[in-house]
Design an enzyme around this catalytic site. Structure first.
Site, PDB file in Angstrom:
ATOM      1  N   LYS A  96      33.001  45.397  45.396  1.00  0.00           N
ATOM      2  CA  LYS A  96      33.146  46.679  44.695  1.00  0.00           C
ATOM      3  C   LYS A  96      32.147  47.700  45.247  1.00  0.00           C
ATOM      4  O   LYS A  96      32.413  48.906  45.247  1.00  0.00           O
ATOM      5  CB  LYS A  96      32.952  46.484  43.191  1.00  0.00           C
ATOM      6  CG  LYS A  96      34.109  45.739  42.535  1.00  0.00           C
ATOM      7  CD  LYS A  96      35.408  46.503  42.696  1.00  0.00           C
ATOM      8  CE  LYS A  96      36.504  46.017  41.783  1.00  0.00           C
ATOM      9  NZ  LYS A  96      37.771  46.722  41.992  1.00  0.00           N
ATOM     10  N   ASP A 144      52.295  42.820  47.446  1.00  0.00           N
ATOM     11  CA  ASP A 144      50.944  42.252  47.477  1.00  0.00           C
ATOM     12  C   ASP A 144      50.119  43.117  48.429  1.00  0.00           C
ATOM     13  O   ASP A 144      50.290  43.067  49.655  1.00  0.00           O
ATOM     14  CB  ASP A 144      50.972  40.794  47.955  1.00  0.00           C
ATOM     15  CG  ASP A 144      49.584  40.151  47.855  1.00  0.00           C
ATOM     16  OD1 ASP A 144      48.580  40.899  47.789  1.00  0.00           O
ATOM     17  OD2 ASP A 144      49.515  38.914  47.827  1.00  0.00           O
ATOM     18  N   TYR A 186      32.124  39.479  44.027  1.00  0.00           N
ATOM     19  CA  TYR A 186      32.915  40.544  43.400  1.00  0.00           C
ATOM     20  C   TYR A 186      32.138  41.866  43.430  1.00  0.00           C
ATOM     21  O   TYR A 186      32.662  42.907  43.848  1.00  0.00           O
ATOM     22  CB  TYR A 186      33.283  40.146  41.970  1.00  0.00           C
ATOM     23  CG  TYR A 186      33.905  41.265  41.170  1.00  0.00           C
ATOM     24  CD1 TYR A 186      35.207  41.695  41.440  1.00  0.00           C
ATOM     25  CD2 TYR A 186      33.197  41.908  40.156  1.00  0.00           C
ATOM     26  CE1 TYR A 186      35.775  42.734  40.718  1.00  0.00           C
ATOM     27  CE2 TYR A 186      33.753  42.941  39.424  1.00  0.00           C
ATOM     28  CZ  TYR A 186      35.042  43.356  39.711  1.00  0.00           C
ATOM     29  OH  TYR A 186      35.595  44.385  38.997  1.00  0.00           O
ATOM     30  N   GLY A 187      30.868  41.821  42.983  1.00  0.00           N
ATOM     31  CA  GLY A 187      30.054  43.043  42.971  1.00  0.00           C
ATOM     32  C   GLY A 187      29.877  43.601  44.374  1.00  0.00           C
ATOM     33  O   GLY A 187      29.940  44.821  44.587  1.00  0.00           O
ATOM     34  N   ALA A 188      29.676  42.708  45.335  1.00  0.00           N
ATOM     35  CA  ALA A 188      29.486  43.151  46.727  1.00  0.00           C
ATOM     36  C   ALA A 188      30.742  43.859  47.233  1.00  0.00           C
ATOM     37  O   ALA A 188      30.660  44.871  47.945  1.00  0.00           O
ATOM     38  CB  ALA A 188      29.148  41.951  47.610  1.00  0.00           C
TER      39      ALA A 188
HETATM   40  N1  LIG Z   1      38.058  45.112  32.795  1.00  0.00           N
HETATM   41  C1  LIG Z   1      36.831  45.375  33.179  1.00  0.00           C
HETATM   42  O1  LIG Z   1      35.855  45.089  32.451  1.00  0.00           O
HETATM   43  C2  LIG Z   1      36.566  46.059  34.505  1.00  0.00           C
HETATM   44  C3  LIG Z   1      35.280  46.544  34.741  1.00  0.00           C
HETATM   45  C4  LIG Z   1      34.992  47.179  35.938  1.00  0.00           C
HETATM   46  C5  LIG Z   1      35.979  47.358  36.888  1.00  0.00           C
HETATM   47  N2  LIG Z   1      37.246  46.869  36.660  1.00  0.00           N
HETATM   48  C6  LIG Z   1      38.245  47.097  37.723  1.00  0.00           C
HETATM   49  O2  LIG Z   1      39.335  47.817  37.177  1.00  0.00           O
HETATM   50  C7  LIG Z   1      40.533  47.502  37.892  1.00  0.00           C
HETATM   51  C8  LIG Z   1      41.629  47.136  36.894  1.00  0.00           C
HETATM   52  O3  LIG Z   1      41.241  45.947  36.218  1.00  0.00           O
HETATM   53  P1  LIG Z   1      41.753  45.531  34.769  1.00  0.00           P
HETATM   54  O4  LIG Z   1      40.575  45.251  33.955  1.00  0.00           O
HETATM   55  O5  LIG Z   1      42.766  46.489  34.281  1.00  0.00           O
HETATM   56  O6  LIG Z   1      42.394  44.105  35.108  1.00  0.00           O
HETATM   57  P2  LIG Z   1      43.896  43.624  35.219  1.00  0.00           P
HETATM   58  O7  LIG Z   1      44.597  43.818  33.918  1.00  0.00           O
HETATM   59  O8  LIG Z   1      43.824  42.222  35.761  1.00  0.00           O
HETATM   60  O9  LIG Z   1      44.549  44.586  36.296  1.00  0.00           O
HETATM   61  C9  LIG Z   1      44.550  44.356  37.689  1.00  0.00           C
HETATM   62  C10 LIG Z   1      45.906  44.786  38.226  1.00  0.00           C
HETATM   63  O10 LIG Z   1      45.906  44.742  39.642  1.00  0.00           O
HETATM   64  C11 LIG Z   1      47.088  44.125  40.117  1.00  0.00           C
HETATM   65  N3  LIG Z   1      46.765  43.461  41.380  1.00  0.00           N
HETATM   66  C12 LIG Z   1      45.758  42.585  41.598  1.00  0.00           C
HETATM   67  N4  LIG Z   1      45.774  42.188  42.881  1.00  0.00           N
HETATM   68  C13 LIG Z   1      46.812  42.817  43.490  1.00  0.00           C
HETATM   69  C14 LIG Z   1      47.356  42.789  44.795  1.00  0.00           C
HETATM   70  N5  LIG Z   1      46.848  42.001  45.746  1.00  0.00           N
HETATM   71  N6  LIG Z   1      48.427  43.556  45.066  1.00  0.00           N
HETATM   72  C15 LIG Z   1      48.972  44.333  44.101  1.00  0.00           C
HETATM   73  N7  LIG Z   1      48.502  44.400  42.836  1.00  0.00           N
HETATM   74  C16 LIG Z   1      47.443  43.639  42.541  1.00  0.00           C
HETATM   75  C17 LIG Z   1      47.464  43.110  39.007  1.00  0.00           C
HETATM   76  O11 LIG Z   1      48.867  42.867  38.955  1.00  0.00           O
HETATM   77  P3  LIG Z   1      49.524  41.571  39.639  1.00  0.00           P
HETATM   78  O12 LIG Z   1      48.693  40.395  39.257  1.00  0.00           O
HETATM   79  O13 LIG Z   1      50.911  41.539  39.103  1.00  0.00           O
HETATM   80  O14 LIG Z   1      49.488  41.847  41.113  1.00  0.00           O
HETATM   81  C18 LIG Z   1      47.027  43.856  37.756  1.00  0.00           C
HETATM   82  O15 LIG Z   1      48.086  44.671  37.258  1.00  0.00           O
HETATM   83  C19 LIG Z   1      40.166  46.373  38.855  1.00  0.00           C
HETATM   84  O16 LIG Z   1      39.952  46.919  40.134  1.00  0.00           O
HETATM   85  C20 LIG Z   1      38.863  45.833  38.290  1.00  0.00           C
HETATM   86  O17 LIG Z   1      38.059  45.244  39.283  1.00  0.00           O
HETATM   87  C21 LIG Z   1      37.552  46.234  35.487  1.00  0.00           C
END
Ligand SMILES: NC(=O)c1ccc[n+]([C@@H]2O[C@H](COP(=O)([O-])OP(=O)(O)OC[C@H]3O[C@@H](n4cnc5c(N)ncnc54)[C@H](OP(=O)(O)O)[C@@H]3O)[C@@H](O)[C@H]2O)c1
Length: 245
Positions: A153, A61, A149-151
């Site tokens: 990021k 984590d 969330y936006g803040a």
């Molecule tokens: N999808 C979109 O539209 C979008 C748009 C802009 C930016 N993003 C950014 O892109 C990144 C990836 O997002 P995604 O869309 O691929 O979502 P996702 O499938 O939910 O991926 C997030 C990953 O981060 C891991 N994670 C979360 N918190 C963690 C922690 N405390 N320690 C270790 N691992 C952690 C999760 O695994 P576990 O739960 O197993 O820990 C999961 O594998 C994120 O930073 C998100 O904010 C996404």
């Protein structure tokens, strides 16, 4: 040995964008380590990602400093590329009570800022100098707003400036990829319905929502030797959604 053979650490590499990033590097011949909280999810991803080397899994984590410290021994001794991808969005504030407001903001800080900061701080001594790369995932929400969330990021963009200043003299770059809406990940919890996808599509200039591979391509570019002169920057990948229609 693969064509590239770098040591690449990817947080959140078990799902969504992170898994696509892991597949991209593994496909180039790199030695990939993926991190996340769920061991079963990480192992399942590691099994299906095809590459020259087996994908290594570390369950941690990243918002908990003690956990990061404890798992350091399982992480590679040398890190050529660090991808800070882990993050998540909290539920919106419901009743508006200040206690709840504070809890939600702290939650989004823990979920989005701390994983990048703690993992980077922990791996700083292991980054290859010169030539190392740090790439962090922000969000269009940082530029267009979206509550806590936006803040958070946006905080990553400011943090990256300092990181780039710190690492530049050592020949290491630090950049940020800023995705717009990306379908097919766990980010929104449940699968996003067609109406919402159509709404997001309409916000772009290319008329398409993003896919994890689109973001992986941007990350791979910033991590490549060719991008050695780019640092302290952010790269939008949103199909033109920043300009809107
Ligand atoms: N999808 C979109 O539209 C979008 C748009 C802009 C930016 N993003 C950014 O892109 C990144 C990836 O997002 P995604 O869309 O691929 O979502 P996702 O499938 O939910 O991926 C997030 C990953 O981060 C891991 N994670 C979360 N918190 C963690 C922690 N405390 N320690 C270790 N691992 C952690 C999760 O695994 P576990 O739960 O197993 O820990 C999961 O594998 C994120 O930073 C998100 O904010 C996404």
């Amino acid at each position: 040995m693969g064509a590239s053979d770098r040591s690449v650490v990817i947080s959140g590499g078990g799902t969504g964008i992170g898994r696509a990033i892991a597949a991209k590097f593994a496909g180039q011949g790199d030695r990939v380590t993926i991190l996340g909280r769920r061991a079963d999810v990480l192992r399942a991803a590691a099994r299906v990602i095809a590459g020259t080397h087996p994908v290594k899994v570390v369950t941690v984590d990243l918002s908990v400093p003690e956990d990061v410290e404890e798992k350091l021994g399982e992480l590679p001794e040398r890190v050529d590329v660090l991808v800070n991808n882990a993050g998540s969005r909290g539920a919106p504030v419901r009743d508006g009570g200040l206690k709840e407001v504070a809890e939600r903001w702290r939650r989004d800080f823990d979920a989005n800022v701390l994983p990048a900061v703690l993992l980077t701080e922990a791996l700083l001594p292991r980054l290859t100098r010169p030539g190392g790369r740090v790439v962090t995932l922000s969000s269009l929400a940082a530029l267009r707003g979206n509550g806590a969330y936006g803040a958070m990021k946006a905080a990553l963009l400011a943090w990256n400036h300092t990181l780039a200043q710190q690492l530049g003299p050592h020949g290491v770059t630090a950049n940020v990829v800023v995705p717009g809406f990306v379908a097919g990940t766990e980010f929104f919890g449940e699968p996003v319905d067609e109406k919402e996808i159509a709404r997001r599509q309409a916000q772009t200039l290319v008329g398409e929502v993003g896919e994890p591979d689109d973001i992986a391509a941007a990350v791979a570019f910033l991590a490549s030797p060719e991008a050695r002169y780019i640092t302290g920057e952010f790269l939008n990948s949103n199909g033109g959604a920043m300009l809107g229609r």
